[in-house]
Design a protein around this motif. Structure first.
Motif, short mmCIF file in Angstrom:
data_model
loop_
_atom_site.label_atom_id
_atom_site.label_comp_id
_atom_site.label_asym_id
_atom_site.label_seq_id
_atom_site.Cartn_x
_atom_site.Cartn_y
_atom_site.Cartn_z
N VAL A 18 0.84 -1.19 0.00
CA VAL A 18 0.00 0.00 0.00
C VAL A 18 0.88 1.25 0.00
CG1 VAL A 18 -1.69 1.32 1.34
CG2 VAL A 18 -1.99 -1.16 1.04
N GLU A 19 1.94 1.25 0.79
CA GLU A 19 2.83 2.42 0.85
C GLU A 19 3.54 2.65 -0.48
OE1 GLU A 19 3.25 4.93 3.07
OE2 GLU A 19 1.50 4.00 4.02
N VAL A 20 3.92 1.58 -1.19
CA VAL A 20 4.56 1.74 -2.49
C VAL A 20 3.62 2.44 -3.46
CG1 VAL A 20 5.38 0.47 -4.53
CG2 VAL A 20 6.20 -0.17 -2.26
N THR A 21 2.38 1.99 -3.50
CA THR A 21 1.42 2.60 -4.42
C THR A 21 1.06 4.01 -3.99
OG1 THR A 21 0.60 0.49 -5.21
CG2 THR A 21 -0.88 2.37 -5.44
N LYS A 22 0.95 4.24 -2.69
CA LYS A 22 0.71 5.60 -2.20
C LYS A 22 1.82 6.53 -2.69
CE LYS A 22 0.22 8.42 1.95
NZ LYS A 22 0.26 8.47 3.40
N VAL A 35 3.70 6.18 -5.36
CA VAL A 35 3.55 6.37 -6.81
C VAL A 35 2.53 7.48 -7.09
CG1 VAL A 35 2.69 5.28 -8.94
CG2 VAL A 35 4.29 4.05 -7.46
N LEU A 36 1.41 7.45 -6.37
CA LEU A 36 0.37 8.46 -6.54
C LEU A 36 0.85 9.83 -6.06
CD1 LEU A 36 -2.62 6.29 -5.35
CD2 LEU A 36 -2.29 7.16 -7.68
N THR A 37 1.43 9.89 -4.90
CA THR A 37 1.91 11.14 -4.32
C THR A 37 2.98 11.79 -5.20
OG1 THR A 37 1.40 10.28 -2.13
CG2 THR A 37 2.87 12.18 -2.22
N ASN A 38 3.72 10.98 -5.91
CA ASN A 38 4.80 11.46 -6.77
C ASN A 38 4.32 12.40 -7.88
OD1 ASN A 38 7.62 11.43 -7.59
ND2 ASN A 38 6.91 10.24 -9.36
N ILE A 41 -6.74 2.66 -0.76
CA ILE A 41 -6.20 3.99 -0.99
C ILE A 41 -7.29 4.89 -1.56
CG2 ILE A 41 -4.50 5.37 -2.29
CD1 ILE A 41 -2.70 2.92 -2.33
N ALA A 42 -7.33 6.13 -1.09
CA ALA A 42 -8.19 7.16 -1.67
C ALA A 42 -7.30 8.24 -2.26
CB ALA A 42 -9.10 7.75 -0.61
N LEU A 43 -7.64 8.66 -3.46
CA LEU A 43 -6.93 9.74 -4.14
C LEU A 43 -7.92 10.88 -4.35
CD1 LEU A 43 -4.54 10.93 -5.86
CD2 LEU A 43 -5.58 9.76 -7.81
N ILE A 44 -7.58 12.06 -3.88
CA ILE A 44 -8.42 13.24 -4.08
C ILE A 44 -7.58 14.26 -4.84
CG2 ILE A 44 -9.73 15.09 -2.97
CD1 ILE A 44 -9.90 13.16 -0.50
N VAL A 61 1.50 6.41 -13.92
CA VAL A 61 0.75 6.00 -12.73
C VAL A 61 -0.31 4.97 -13.11
CG1 VAL A 61 -0.87 6.78 -10.94
CG2 VAL A 61 1.20 8.11 -11.44
N LYS A 62 -1.03 5.22 -14.20
CA LYS A 62 -2.07 4.28 -14.64
C LYS A 62 -1.45 2.92 -14.98
CE LYS A 62 -4.13 6.95 -17.77
NZ LYS A 62 -5.12 7.46 -18.74
N ALA A 63 -0.29 2.92 -15.58
CA ALA A 63 0.39 1.66 -15.90
C ALA A 63 0.72 0.89 -14.61
CB ALA A 63 1.65 1.91 -16.72
N HIS A 64 1.21 1.60 -13.61
CA HIS A 64 1.48 0.96 -12.31
C HIS A 64 0.19 0.40 -11.71
CE1 HIS A 64 3.01 0.27 -8.25
NE2 HIS A 64 1.91 0.89 -7.83
N MET A 65 -0.85 1.20 -11.74
CA MET A 65 -2.11 0.79 -11.12
C MET A 65 -2.67 -0.47 -11.77
SD MET A 65 -2.11 2.88 -8.73
CE MET A 65 -3.65 2.52 -7.90
#
Length: 96
Positions: free
Chosen positions: A18-22, A24-27, A53-56, A77-81
């Motif tokens: 979860v932290e890895v993906t967080k 990626v998003l925060t980046n 995870i929630a993204l706003i 990011v979409k590719a990672h997701m």
């Protein structure tokens, strides 16, 4: 202002994954000019129905959201997701 909220449920729901993906998003912060605000939060209850995870994000217009959607950083990011999601994400877009 347009607010775009997305919820993600991951295949690997471990805190580390979860932290890895967080991260990626925060980046994306500060790297996409039309992205006016970004907030990424992780679930604290860990219920079966919970998403991980929630993204706003916030944009000045629907047109800016469309620019964001095809921006190269967001494409990465979409590719990672696609590799980490357990199914599909859900979203809500509204005028704020």
């Amino acid at each position: 202002m347009l607010t775009h909220v997305v919820f993600f449920k991951l295949k690997d729901r471990s805190p580390e994954a979860v932290e890895v993906t967080k991260a990626v998003l925060t980046n994306m912060e500060g790297k996409i000019p039309v992205l006016r605000h970004i907030e990424v939060g992780t679930d604290i209850l860990h219920l079966e129905r919970s998403y991980d995870i929630a993204l706003i994000t916030k944009f000045d217009s629907l047109e800016d959201l469309k620019v964001y959607d095809t921006h190269p950083i967001h494409e990465e990011v979409k590719a990672h997701m696609k590799t980490v999601l357990d199914g599909t994400s859900i979203c809500v877009d509204f005028v704020s």
